[in-house]
Design a protein around this motif. Sequence first.
Motif, PDB file in Angstrom:
ATOM      1  N   THR A   9       0.824  -1.216   0.000  1.00 37.76           N
ATOM      2  CA  THR A   9       0.000   0.000   0.000  1.00 37.76           C
ATOM      3  C   THR A   9       0.857   1.265   0.000  1.00 37.76           C
ATOM      4  O   THR A   9       0.571   2.221  -0.738  1.00 37.76           O
ATOM      5  N   ALA A  39      -7.971  -5.433  -3.293  1.00 39.59           N
ATOM      6  CA  ALA A  39      -7.356  -4.551  -2.289  1.00 39.59           C
ATOM      7  C   ALA A  39      -6.838  -3.267  -2.942  1.00 39.59           C
ATOM      8  O   ALA A  39      -7.013  -2.169  -2.397  1.00 39.59           O
ATOM      9  N   ASP A  53      -5.928  -9.606  -4.038  1.00 36.69           N
ATOM     10  CA  ASP A  53      -4.939  -8.529  -4.136  1.00 36.69           C
ATOM     11  C   ASP A  53      -5.420  -7.430  -5.090  1.00 36.69           C
ATOM     12  O   ASP A  53      -5.190  -6.244  -4.859  1.00 36.69           O
TER      13      ASP A  53
END
Length: 209
Positions: free
Chosen positions: A5, A34, A31
């Motif tokens: 991130t 996300a 993923d």
Amino acid sequence: MGINTAKYKEIIAEIKNVTLVAVSKIKPNADIQALYDLGQRDFGENYVQELTDKQSALPKDIRWHFIGHLQSNKVKYIAPFVYLIHGVDSFKLLQEINKQAAKNNRVIDCLLQVHIAQEETKFGMDATELATVVAALDSLPNVHVRGLMGMGSLSDDMQQVRDEFRGLRKLFDQYSFDTLSMGMSGDYAMAIEEGSTMVRIGSLLFGAR
Ligand SMILES: *Cc1c(COP(=O)(O)O)cnc(C)c1O
């Protein structure tokens, strides 16, 4: 496992108005979701089957970029939804994309891949082939060629790669294109310095494959 991130936010701030395509090949849907939840919408995939599986499972407003080597007989599977096809390296492939786009009542955006690396194995056209293809585009109303895509040499010689990117930008400037896809995890900053408008970044965001 999992996405980086902090790195994502750093890259987004750094690249400003250059488009980031997050390359999610081999990586799980969780993923991708996300990164989507952080605001990312452009994702790149290399394999047709994997792309169609992910497209059906993930949010419908994702812009899916096909960045791999596309075989003519597989165009039909991605034609209904693909946002941009980066690696078009022959007129024959472009004709098939045009045909499948028409069947779906779409105009599909494409980039022509130019061979800029030293390796023999990389796909792509040379400047002469490119000129021939561009001259014939009027016969393909269902494809819109937006620009060029290239991959630098797999080399530690960064000056070599910089020269390749610079040459590709020069070629790009000879046409009225708007998208130049060049730069990956290892060389995106340099690609942007040399005039890239779109970078394709995988491992920095998703970890090593
Ligand atoms: C895999 C791939 C990328 C991403 O590579 P990273 O080094 O992981 O950033 C970019 N472009 C193409 C064409 C790829 O196949």
